[in-house]
Scaffold this motif. Structure first.
Motif, short mmCIF file in Angstrom:
data_model
loop_
_atom_site.label_atom_id
_atom_site.label_comp_id
_atom_site.label_asym_id
_atom_site.label_seq_id
_atom_site.Cartn_x
_atom_site.Cartn_y
_atom_site.Cartn_z
N ASN A 297 3.84 2.51 3.72
CA ASN A 297 5.28 1.76 3.44
C ASN A 297 5.56 1.11 1.91
OD1 ASN A 297 4.42 -0.36 4.09
ND2 ASN A 297 5.50 0.25 6.75
N ARG A 298 3.76 0.65 1.39
CA ARG A 298 3.77 0.04 0.66
C ARG A 298 3.58 -1.45 -0.05
NH1 ARG A 298 4.90 4.32 -4.44
NH2 ARG A 298 3.49 5.43 -4.20
N GLN A 299 4.23 -1.97 2.06
CA GLN A 299 4.40 -3.07 2.16
C GLN A 299 3.22 -4.04 3.60
OE1 GLN A 299 7.99 -3.79 3.49
NE2 GLN A 299 8.62 -1.67 3.44
N TYR A 300 3.30 -5.14 3.50
CA TYR A 300 3.28 -5.32 4.97
C TYR A 300 4.60 -6.29 6.03
CZ TYR A 300 -1.56 -6.43 2.92
OH TYR A 300 -3.20 -6.21 3.23
N GLN A 301 4.66 -4.45 6.65
CA GLN A 301 6.03 -4.55 6.58
C GLN A 301 6.69 -6.01 7.42
OE1 GLN A 301 7.68 -1.01 9.63
NE2 GLN A 301 9.35 -1.31 8.14
N ASN A 302 5.72 -6.28 8.38
CA ASN A 302 6.22 -7.27 9.34
C ASN A 302 6.18 -8.67 9.28
OD1 ASN A 302 6.33 -8.58 12.46
ND2 ASN A 302 4.09 -9.50 11.82
N SER A 303 5.60 -8.80 7.91
CA SER A 303 6.18 -10.14 7.39
C SER A 303 7.04 -10.13 6.15
CB SER A 303 4.76 -10.45 5.98
OG SER A 303 3.42 -10.42 6.89
N THR A 304 7.23 -8.28 5.17
CA THR A 304 8.46 -8.42 4.89
C THR A 304 9.92 -8.75 5.76
OG1 THR A 304 7.56 -6.64 3.92
CG2 THR A 304 9.86 -6.90 3.80
N ILE B 20 8.78 -9.76 -2.50
CA ILE B 20 7.96 -11.23 -3.14
C ILE B 20 6.31 -11.92 -2.06
CG2 ILE B 20 7.31 -12.50 -4.97
CD1 ILE B 20 10.30 -12.19 -5.41
N GLY B 21 5.47 -10.99 -2.78
CA GLY B 21 4.13 -11.55 -1.69
C GLY B 21 3.63 -11.10 -0.57
N THR B 22 4.61 -9.54 -0.28
CA THR B 22 4.20 -9.17 1.23
C THR B 22 4.34 -7.21 0.90
OG1 THR B 22 6.64 -8.93 1.51
CG2 THR B 22 5.46 -10.52 1.85
N GLY B 23 4.37 -6.67 -0.01
CA GLY B 23 4.43 -5.78 -0.77
C GLY B 23 3.50 -5.08 -1.70
N PHE B 24 3.58 -3.74 -1.64
CA PHE B 24 2.49 -3.20 -2.81
C PHE B 24 2.85 -2.21 -4.08
CE2 PHE B 24 0.33 -3.93 0.98
CZ PHE B 24 -0.63 -4.98 0.26
N GLU B 25 4.90 -2.47 -3.96
CA GLU B 25 5.22 -1.66 -4.39
C GLU B 25 4.73 -1.58 -6.20
OE1 GLU B 25 7.68 1.86 -3.64
OE2 GLU B 25 8.12 0.09 -2.62
N GLU B 26 5.20 -2.46 -6.44
CA GLU B 26 4.75 -2.89 -7.98
C GLU B 26 3.29 -2.95 -8.39
OE1 GLU B 26 6.33 -6.60 -8.93
OE2 GLU B 26 8.24 -6.23 -8.43
N ASN B 27 2.94 -2.72 -7.76
CA ASN B 27 0.89 -2.06 -7.82
C ASN B 27 0.95 -1.21 -6.79
OD1 ASN B 27 -1.62 -2.36 -9.02
ND2 ASN B 27 -2.18 -3.55 -8.38
N PRO B 28 1.18 -0.42 -6.32
CA PRO B 28 0.90 0.79 -5.05
C PRO B 28 -0.02 1.03 -5.66
CG PRO B 28 1.93 2.20 -6.75
CD PRO B 28 1.91 0.80 -7.16
N VAL B 29 -1.46 1.51 -4.13
CA VAL B 29 -2.88 1.50 -3.64
C VAL B 29 -2.55 3.38 -3.52
CG1 VAL B 29 -4.80 1.91 -2.43
CG2 VAL B 29 -3.19 -0.36 -2.82
N ASP B 30 -3.73 4.05 -4.56
CA ASP B 30 -3.53 5.77 -4.32
C ASP B 30 -4.07 5.97 -3.16
OD1 ASP B 30 -3.97 8.53 -4.48
OD2 ASP B 30 -4.53 8.15 -6.83
N PHE B 31 -4.10 6.04 -1.99
CA PHE B 31 -5.54 6.34 -1.29
C PHE B 31 -5.54 7.87 -0.56
CE2 PHE B 31 -2.38 3.17 1.20
CZ PHE B 31 -3.01 2.22 1.44
N VAL B 32 -5.43 8.18 -1.54
CA VAL B 32 -6.17 9.81 -2.03
C VAL B 32 -7.10 9.64 -2.15
CG1 VAL B 32 -5.60 12.52 -2.82
CG2 VAL B 32 -3.63 11.41 -1.26
N THR B 33 -6.96 8.99 -3.59
CA THR B 33 -8.16 9.24 -4.90
C THR B 33 -9.28 8.13 -3.62
OG1 THR B 33 -6.58 9.26 -6.40
CG2 THR B 33 -9.71 8.39 -6.72
N LEU B 34 -8.69 6.95 -2.69
CA LEU B 34 -9.41 5.98 -2.49
C LEU B 34 -10.39 6.49 -1.68
CD1 LEU B 34 -10.70 3.15 -1.47
CD2 LEU B 34 -8.63 3.43 -0.13
#
Length: 581
Positions: A498-505, A524-538
């Motif tokens: 979900n591209r965030q630390y949802q509990n913190s959000t 702000i400071g709780t999510g990855f939406e602006e710099n998402p992680v590519d878990f497939v490539t990882l």
């Protein structure tokens, strides 16, 4: 052949049935490491599971135990390794998992230390790092004392309330030649003490209360740690017409049983006059979900609360995981399985009358109606959310089950409270150890390693192991993928991204709303939406097969079906990333 003390340590591990030992390599236990790989010990040495981080190594052993009730030893390196492992040990402590952890230490004799490194990696009392959240710890000196400590640790971790233990191995002692006369103790020296069950008198009195109760409730929690407990618990519930609330730290009662009212207990059980709590960790929250507790935390007059389990036998002076104190009518430090069997025997010895049977039938009918209504409502909610633009967790969980429902599956990690809740609402959790739950201590980084360990326990038995992996937890310990790939562990990793630390959000939204401030900055400071992680490539970087990311609900069943087929064909792990709300 020259034998070293570290060879005796390996013999001990073999004698006590350890099939695996997990670690990130470190010089402070290099003597044991050599003995594990020495060709003369090949027939007895446990297999090594190497991890890229001590937190992962401990989590692997954690998941392995939860899946199988078998132990995997863990070795940690000196000060720094134990500090890395400490978070995972805390999770295991809170999760009541007995882990056998051995830590290397630098030479206590100062004249034996190498310059610099042995000085900063030697501790005067290494167990102090974790002693407040392990059941027992020791820093023995000498060969005989070290062997005795290993036996004592093994015995204590499984006696009464289960929990991790920690023993240090001095750098110099493990590398010494085995002294004359130093040999292993008999294998049963490490046999755990057995907690007794309810005696016949206590069981008879409680059985009488059950027969007379207008609305009895069984609250279960860690009782499912012993898979043998599930069947007699079902029999007890059916014999008494009791409502059952499963708190979820273990799968203790089938989620599809009509007397299971977990999640809907509220007003339904407000008139409960007898509550039997079986190995329940947070009794205050469990009772507060359906009873009106007073300002002292006591249940209302007329409600008789009985606790059965080992919980009072183990508390931490450091952590408040003992939860609020609840005044109860009776507290029994007793083994749950034997106590349930004793209750069944007492009920069978003095069955109730016909009018009692009618009352039980009417009560179970009401419970069943509420149970079926709730599950139908939850299924409808998941279907309603299927039309959302961003994939709902409820709908994704439902579709994943649709794809695997004909398999012999085990959910080795349910990721987050949100995912875990929907799994328990929508999946038919009926077999013991078919859903292993969450991390116990709330420490992120548990899921990847624990899933490796649990799937390793099932390797070769045809079980489809599923890790419903939250993205934030994954990013703490992604290198667990290396161990997953290196040891060909067949595991289906489904990243719920979900591209965030949802509990913190959510907390950020609540505090902003409470202060009458704008909530749009909660990300702000709780999510990855602006710099998402590519878990497939990882995943592919660690040589784990990964499918293309799934961004729509319609793609879930085809992707999971393809992943399961790949696991069956290749016997290796697969990762599927789902983009969720």
């Amino acid at each position: 052949m020259t034998q070293y003390f570290s060879d005796a340590v390996v013999e001990f591990l073999h004698q006590q049935g350890f099939e695996y030992v997990a670690f990130n390599p470190g010089a402070s236990f290099r003597g044991v490491h050599d003995s594990l790989v020495h060709e003369d010990n090949a027939a007895i040495a446990p297999s090594i599971v190497m991890a890229c981080h001590e937190e992962i190594a401990v989590a692997i052993a954690h998941g392995y135990y939860k899946a199988s009730n078998r132990h995997m030893a863990v070795f940690t390196h000196a000060n720094v390794g134990l500090l890395h492992a400490s978070m995972a040990l805390f999770n295991a402590w809170c999760d009541r998992v007995p882990l056998f952890v051995v830590g290397g230490n630098g030479p206590l004799a100062a004249d034996l230390r190498r310059p610099w490194i042995d000085w900063i990696h030697t501790s005067q009392h290494l167990p102090k790092v974790v002693e407040d959240f392990v059941k027992w710890s020791d820093q023995p000196i000498g060969q005989r004392a070290t062997l005795e400590s290993l036996y004592r640790a093994h015995q204590l971790m499984d006696s009464g309330m289960k929990a991790p233990v920690f023993v240090t191995l001095d750098f110099d002692v493990q590398e010494q030649r085995l002294e004359d006369g130093v040999r292993l103790l008999p294998a049963d020296a490490a046999r755990p003490a057995v907690l007794p069950a309810l005696d016949s008198r206590a069981a008879g009195e409680l059985a009488a209360r059950l027969r007379a109760s207008r609305l009895p409730v069984l609250v279960v929690d860690f009782s499912g740690q012993d898979p043998r407990t599930l069947r007699p618990l079902v029999a007890l519930a059916e014999a008494t017409g009791a409502a059952v609330v499963d708190r979820g730290n273990r799968l203790s009662f089938p989620s599809t049983h009509p007397q299971n009212v977990s999640g809907i207990e509220g007003d339904l059980l407000a008139a409960a006059d007898l509550v039997i709590a079986l190995d329940v960790q947070d009794l205050a929250s469990a009772l507060g979900a359906f009873l009106d507790l007073d300002d002292r935390g006591a249940p209302p007059p007329g409600t008789h609360v009985v606790t059965i389990g080992p919980g009072e036998l183990l508390t931490s002076k450091w952590s408040a995981d003992h939860m609020p104190l609840v005044p109860v009518a009776q507290a029994h430090s007793a083994q749950v399985l034997g106590s349930v069997e004793a209750l069944l025997a007492a009920l069978a010895a003095a069955p109730g009358d016909a009018s009692g049977a009618r009352e039980r039938a009417e009560r179970t009918g009401r419970l069943a109606a509420a149970h079926h209504k709730a599950r139908a409502t939850w299924a409808a909610e998941a279907e309603r959310c299927a039309g959302q633009e961003r994939m709902a967790v409820s709908s994704a969980v439902a579709r994943i089950h649709e794809a695997v429902r004909d398999e012999e599956w085990v959910i080795v990690n349910s990721g987050s409270v949100t995912v875990d809740t929907w799994v328990r609402r929508l999946w038919p959790l009926e077999r013991p150890l078919s859903c292993l739950g969450l991390n116990g201590g709330g420490g992120l980084g548990y899921g990847p390693g624990a899933s490796v360990g649990a799937a390793l326990a099932h390797k070769g038995d045809g079980t489809l192991c599923i890790d419903l992996q939250s993205d934030g937890d994954f990013l703490f310990t992604p290198s667990a993928l290396w161990s997953l790939s290196a040891y060909d562990v067949p595991l289906l990793v489904v990243v719920m991204n979900n591209r965030q630390y949802q509990n913190s959000t959510r907390h950020a939204e609540r505090i902003a709303a409470a202060r009458d401030r704008a909530t749009e900055h909660a990300h702000i400071g709780t999510g990855f939406e602006e710099n998402p992680v590519d878990f497939v490539t990882l995943a592919r970087a660690y040589n784990v097969h990964a499918l293309e990311r799934v961004e729509s609900l319609d793609g879930v069943v085809p992707a999971i079906t393809e992943a399961v087929a790949w696991i069956k064909e290749h016997g290796r792990p697969v990762l599927v990333e789902l983009l969720t709300e």
